[in-house]
Design an enzyme around this catalytic site. Structure first.
Site, PDB file in Angstrom:
ATOM      1  N   TYR A   1     -10.867  -7.053  10.707  1.00  0.00           N
ATOM      2  CA  TYR A   1     -12.335  -7.248  10.092  1.00  0.00           C
ATOM      3  C   TYR A   1     -11.971  -8.498   8.845  1.00  0.00           C
ATOM      4  O   TYR A   1     -10.788  -8.944   8.796  1.00  0.00           O
ATOM      5  CB  TYR A   1     -12.663  -6.280   9.400  1.00  0.00           C
ATOM      6  CG  TYR A   1     -11.631  -5.308   8.777  1.00  0.00           C
ATOM      7  CD1 TYR A   1     -11.282  -3.837   9.109  1.00  0.00           C
ATOM      8  CD2 TYR A   1     -10.949  -5.770   7.862  1.00  0.00           C
ATOM      9  CE1 TYR A   1     -10.332  -3.226   8.533  1.00  0.00           C
ATOM     10  CE2 TYR A   1      -9.709  -4.975   7.020  1.00  0.00           C
ATOM     11  CZ  TYR A   1      -9.599  -3.827   7.558  1.00  0.00           C
ATOM     12  OH  TYR A   1      -8.509  -3.214   7.031  1.00  0.00           O
TER      13      TYR A   1
ATOM     14  N   ARG B   1      -3.253   4.809  -2.038  1.00  0.00           N
ATOM     15  CA  ARG B   1      -2.951   3.404  -1.483  1.00  0.00           C
ATOM     16  C   ARG B   1      -2.867   2.268  -2.562  1.00  0.00           C
ATOM     17  O   ARG B   1      -2.087   1.340  -2.578  1.00  0.00           O
ATOM     18  CB  ARG B   1      -4.198   3.202  -0.693  1.00  0.00           C
ATOM     19  CG  ARG B   1      -4.493   1.877  -0.108  1.00  0.00           C
ATOM     20  CD  ARG B   1      -5.941   1.543   0.218  1.00  0.00           C
ATOM     21  NE  ARG B   1      -6.417   0.227   0.520  1.00  0.00           N
ATOM     22  CZ  ARG B   1      -6.472  -0.371   1.806  1.00  0.00           C
ATOM     23  NH1 ARG B   1      -5.755   0.096   2.873  1.00  0.00           N
ATOM     24  NH2 ARG B   1      -6.713  -1.392   1.597  1.00  0.00           N
TER      25      ARG B   1
ATOM     26  N   HIS C   1       2.735  -3.623   6.318  1.00  0.00           N
ATOM     27  CA  HIS C   1       1.854  -2.580   6.353  1.00  0.00           C
ATOM     28  C   HIS C   1       2.000  -1.437   7.457  1.00  0.00           C
ATOM     29  O   HIS C   1       2.600  -1.715   8.341  1.00  0.00           O
ATOM     30  CB  HIS C   1       0.260  -3.051   6.287  1.00  0.00           C
ATOM     31  CG  HIS C   1       0.117  -3.996   5.092  1.00  0.00           C
ATOM     32  ND1 HIS C   1      -0.933  -3.416   4.261  1.00  0.00           N
ATOM     33  CD2 HIS C   1       0.329  -5.053   4.832  1.00  0.00           C
ATOM     34  CE1 HIS C   1      -0.975  -4.469   3.208  1.00  0.00           C
ATOM     35  NE2 HIS C   1      -0.175  -5.554   3.656  1.00  0.00           N
ATOM     36  N   SER C   2       1.417  -0.515   7.287  1.00  0.00           N
ATOM     37  CA  SER C   2       1.054   0.392   8.545  1.00  0.00           C
ATOM     38  C   SER C   2      -0.442   0.978   8.288  1.00  0.00           C
ATOM     39  O   SER C   2      -0.891   0.945   7.201  1.00  0.00           O
ATOM     40  CB  SER C   2       1.866   1.515   8.517  1.00  0.00           C
ATOM     41  OG  SER C   2       1.781   2.587   7.548  1.00  0.00           O
ATOM     42  N   TYR C   3      -0.995   1.493   9.557  1.00  0.00           N
ATOM     43  CA  TYR C   3      -0.578   1.681  10.613  1.00  0.00           C
ATOM     44  C   TYR C   3      -1.460   0.771  11.676  1.00  0.00           C
ATOM     45  O   TYR C   3      -2.675   0.431  11.021  1.00  0.00           O
ATOM     46  CB  TYR C   3      -0.618   3.099  11.101  1.00  0.00           C
ATOM     47  CG  TYR C   3      -1.854   3.811  11.178  1.00  0.00           C
ATOM     48  CD1 TYR C   3      -2.352   4.153   9.948  1.00  0.00           C
ATOM     49  CD2 TYR C   3      -2.587   3.785  12.248  1.00  0.00           C
ATOM     50  CE1 TYR C   3      -3.708   4.708   9.687  1.00  0.00           C
ATOM     51  CE2 TYR C   3      -3.958   4.472  12.246  1.00  0.00           C
ATOM     52  CZ  TYR C   3      -4.421   4.929  10.820  1.00  0.00           C
ATOM     53  OH  TYR C   3      -5.551   5.466  10.875  1.00  0.00           O
TER      54      TYR C   3
ATOM     55  N   ASN D   1      -3.760  -5.677  -2.058  1.00  0.00           N
ATOM     56  CA  ASN D   1      -4.061  -6.601  -0.850  1.00  0.00           C
ATOM     57  C   ASN D   1      -5.572  -7.114  -0.821  1.00  0.00           C
ATOM     58  O   ASN D   1      -5.754  -7.746   0.225  1.00  0.00           O
ATOM     59  CB  ASN D   1      -3.861  -6.073   0.540  1.00  0.00           C
ATOM     60  CG  ASN D   1      -3.579  -6.929   1.739  1.00  0.00           C
ATOM     61  OD1 ASN D   1      -3.071  -8.122   1.335  1.00  0.00           O
ATOM     62  ND2 ASN D   1      -3.517  -6.606   2.768  1.00  0.00           N
ATOM     63  N   ARG D   2      -6.224  -6.897  -1.729  1.00  0.00           N
ATOM     64  CA  ARG D   2      -7.374  -7.734  -1.978  1.00  0.00           C
ATOM     65  C   ARG D   2      -7.421  -8.695  -3.350  1.00  0.00           C
ATOM     66  O   ARG D   2      -8.620  -9.077  -3.643  1.00  0.00           O
ATOM     67  CB  ARG D   2      -8.433  -6.770  -1.797  1.00  0.00           C
ATOM     68  CG  ARG D   2      -8.841  -5.827  -0.872  1.00  0.00           C
ATOM     69  CD  ARG D   2      -9.348  -6.716   0.328  1.00  0.00           C
ATOM     70  NE  ARG D   2      -9.561  -6.105   1.732  1.00  0.00           N
ATOM     71  CZ  ARG D   2      -8.489  -5.462   2.652  1.00  0.00           C
ATOM     72  NH1 ARG D   2      -7.266  -5.903   2.284  1.00  0.00           N
ATOM     73  NH2 ARG D   2      -8.839  -4.767   3.659  1.00  0.00           N
TER      74      ARG D   2
ATOM     75  N   HIS E   1       0.936  -1.081  -0.117  1.00  0.00           N
ATOM     76  CA  HIS E   1      -0.028  -0.031   0.025  1.00  0.00           C
ATOM     77  C   HIS E   1       1.130   1.099   0.055  1.00  0.00           C
ATOM     78  O   HIS E   1       1.571   1.469   1.145  1.00  0.00           O
ATOM     79  CB  HIS E   1      -0.766   0.130   1.276  1.00  0.00           C
ATOM     80  CG  HIS E   1      -2.105  -0.997   1.275  1.00  0.00           C
ATOM     81  ND1 HIS E   1      -2.777  -1.821   2.217  1.00  0.00           N
ATOM     82  CD2 HIS E   1      -2.761  -1.449   0.064  1.00  0.00           C
ATOM     83  CE1 HIS E   1      -3.510  -2.432   1.960  1.00  0.00           C
ATOM     84  NE2 HIS E   1      -3.801  -2.322   0.481  1.00  0.00           N
ATOM     85  N   SER E   2       0.826   1.854  -1.177  1.00  0.00           N
ATOM     86  CA  SER E   2       1.968   2.877  -1.507  1.00  0.00           C
ATOM     87  C   SER E   2       1.912   3.918  -0.363  1.00  0.00           C
ATOM     88  O   SER E   2       3.374   4.425  -0.174  1.00  0.00           O
ATOM     89  CB  SER E   2       1.883   3.611  -2.778  1.00  0.00           C
ATOM     90  OG  SER E   2       0.407   3.754  -3.002  1.00  0.00           O
ATOM     91  N   ARG E   3       0.817   4.335   0.230  1.00  0.00           N
ATOM     92  CA  ARG E   3       1.076   5.455   1.226  1.00  0.00           C
ATOM     93  C   ARG E   3       1.502   5.092   2.655  1.00  0.00           C
ATOM     94  O   ARG E   3       1.612   5.897   3.190  1.00  0.00           O
ATOM     95  CB  ARG E   3      -0.333   6.103   1.258  1.00  0.00           C
ATOM     96  CG  ARG E   3      -1.453   5.091   1.836  1.00  0.00           C
ATOM     97  CD  ARG E   3      -2.803   6.050   1.882  1.00  0.00           C
ATOM     98  NE  ARG E   3      -3.886   5.231   2.450  1.00  0.00           N
ATOM     99  CZ  ARG E   3      -5.126   5.542   2.631  1.00  0.00           C
ATOM    100  NH1 ARG E   3      -5.281   6.777   2.351  1.00  0.00           N
ATOM    101  NH2 ARG E   3      -6.226   4.704   3.051  1.00  0.00           N
ATOM    102  N   GLU E   4       1.604   3.825   2.795  1.00  0.00           N
ATOM    103  CA  GLU E   4       2.418   3.657   4.182  1.00  0.00           C
ATOM    104  C   GLU E   4       3.845   3.729   3.941  1.00  0.00           C
ATOM    105  O   GLU E   4       4.529   2.843   4.324  1.00  0.00           O
ATOM    106  CB  GLU E   4       1.836   2.127   4.408  1.00  0.00           C
ATOM    107  CG  GLU E   4       0.445   1.802   4.582  1.00  0.00           C
ATOM    108  CD  GLU E   4      -0.272   0.677   4.382  1.00  0.00           C
ATOM    109  OE1 GLU E   4      -1.611   0.567   4.314  1.00  0.00           O
ATOM    110  OE2 GLU E   4       0.351  -0.172   4.551  1.00  0.00           O
TER     111      GLU E   4
ATOM    112  N   GLU F   1       1.539  -4.626  10.928  1.00  0.00           N
ATOM    113  CA  GLU F   1       0.843  -3.243  10.623  1.00  0.00           C
ATOM    114  C   GLU F   1       1.686  -2.509  11.734  1.00  0.00           C
ATOM    115  O   GLU F   1       1.477  -2.588  13.075  1.00  0.00           O
ATOM    116  CB  GLU F   1      -0.770  -3.126  11.162  1.00  0.00           C
ATOM    117  CG  GLU F   1      -1.596  -3.720  10.240  1.00  0.00           C
ATOM    118  CD  GLU F   1      -2.003  -2.855   9.153  1.00  0.00           C
ATOM    119  OE1 GLU F   1      -1.586  -1.728   8.775  1.00  0.00           O
ATOM    120  OE2 GLU F   1      -2.765  -3.367   8.055  1.00  0.00           O
TER     121      GLU F   1
END
Lengths: 94, 309
Positions: free
Chosen positions: B248, B127, B196-198, B144-145, B69-72, B270
């Protein structure tokens, strides 16, 4: 670069499943342009959502009218981004 | 930077700077580090994996990826730090030396190059991938889906405008397919860790079903050891458990697929924080985050070494 002036990140505390569902209803309203940083998962698990400036008022009214509590996690996303960019360019200068 | 010693690990970097760093690292340690191109992204950028190996042929391996996820951003920054740490500690740290004397480490630092470049050039909050979806104005798939594990089941969106859009079909994203092909061709990966984060979580399969993973007890105990090691440095508290129980339902996610491929030690991290800065974690926290996470990674890698299967 996309501008995030006035965007806030709200941390929402859904007390029960009914409130989680209410928040999920927000997720489907595309015109609000909400960006869920932490998806609605279940009661008691914080929900984080970035809210564009133009949607903030209506989102807060919605939450308050349904008795869903929230706090402001990030007051202004753009100011954090500018801080981040400043740090990166300071490093480059050094 | 003229060398990986003068490279700054305490700031965020662009894609080009990260790729330059990996070339420097390979040049400085040609006996230990090599760079493998596993494919090209939707927009044509190369996708690289760093291989740390002390010999042998197709040795059992441990996979670590960051930045799907690029923004992490703290994850790619931590991946850079891990790469340097491996080269510094091999021959020095007995645990890492034992691991690398028997196993390889595969590290993909920028797992979503198109998305990462876009966070620098246009939208810091991006993301997903940057692929186009026919019939929609919206761009990108949640990588990631998009994996073939419970794909299409609840826990992902079929709406191309959603942040958790799963894509038209499993492995539709070349960034995902490249890893799938690499893992299946390699055939001897024993641990798979996707970072990943966060939220400060350590998660294991499953995310698409509430059916417990066959060896969930072992995974739970290993996760507990790993988060204990992590907390020993600065007291950073992590929660651990299966994806579906801890956060989830998430269908089509990476480690469900790797677990179903038989890679028993499959985990998702995370990283920091729990929600003060979220994806905008200040650069001052990069090194502390990387250092504490490394202790957890070492715990998982050492366990994998000592529990061959």
């Amino acid at each position: 670069n996309k501008n995030f002036v006035g965007h806030q990140v709200l941390r929402i505390f859904a007390a029960d499943e009914a409130q989680v569902q209410k928040v999920k209803e927000l997720e489907d309203l595309e015109h609000l342009q909400l960006d869920f940083w932490r998806d609605p998962a279940g009661a008691g698990i914080p929900i984080d959502v970035r809210v564009p400036f133009l949607s903030i008022q209506s989102v807060k009214v919605f939450l308050e009218s349904h008795g869903i509590s929230y706090e402001i996690m990030i007051e202004d996303v753009q100011s954090l981004l500018e801080e981040e960019q400043k740090q990166m360019s300071a490093f480059k200068t050094r | 930077a003229r060398s990986t010693d003068t490279f700054s690990y305490a700031t965020y970097h662009t894609l080009d700077e990260i790729y330059e760093f990996t070339d420097l690292l390979v040049a400085e340690h040609p006996q230990l580090v090599s760079k493998i191109q596993i494919g090209n992204t939707f927009e044509g950028r190369p996708i690289y994996v760093l291989k740390f190996s002390t010999g042998g042929n197709n040795r059992p391996a441990i996979w670590i990826d960051t930045g799907i996820h690029s923004r992490e951003w703290v994850t790619q920054a931590s991946g850079i730090w891990f790469a340097k740490k491996i080269t510094e500690d091999y021959g020095q740290d007995p645990v890492l030396t034992a691991i690398l004397d028997s196993m390889d480490i595969l590290l993909e630092i920028v797992t979503n190059p198109d998305g990462f470049a876009y966070t620098h050039s246009t939208n810091r909050m991006w993301r997903k991938t940057r692929s186009r979806t026919q019939g929609s104005l919206c761009i990108g798939v949640d990588p990631n889906r998009n994996w073939d594990a419970g794909f299409g089941e609840p826990g992902a969106s079929s709406n191309p405008c959603s942040e958790t859009y799963r894509g038209k079909f499993a492995n539709s994203e070349v960034e995902v397919k490249s890893i799938v092909d690499f893992v299946q061709n390699h055939g001897n990966i024993k641990a798979f860790i996707s970072i990943h984060s966060y939220s400060q979580l350590l998660l294991y399969p499953y995310g698409y079903t509430s059916v417990p993973a066959p060896n969930h007890k072992e995974l739970d105990e290993l996760a507990k050891s790993a988060v204990t090691a992590l907390a020993s440095l600065y007291g950073t508290k992590y929660t651990y458990g299966s994806i579906i129980d801890t956060i989830y339902q998430a269908s089509g996610n990476t480690v469900d697929w790797t677990y179903n491929q038989g890679i028993k030690y499959s985990f998702t991290f995370e990283l920091r924080d729990t929600g003060r800065y979220g994806f905008l974690l200040p650069a001052s926290q990069i090194i502390p985050t990387a250092k504490e996470t490394w202790l957890a990674l070492l715990t998982i890698m050492e366990y994998t070494l000592n529990h061959p299967y």
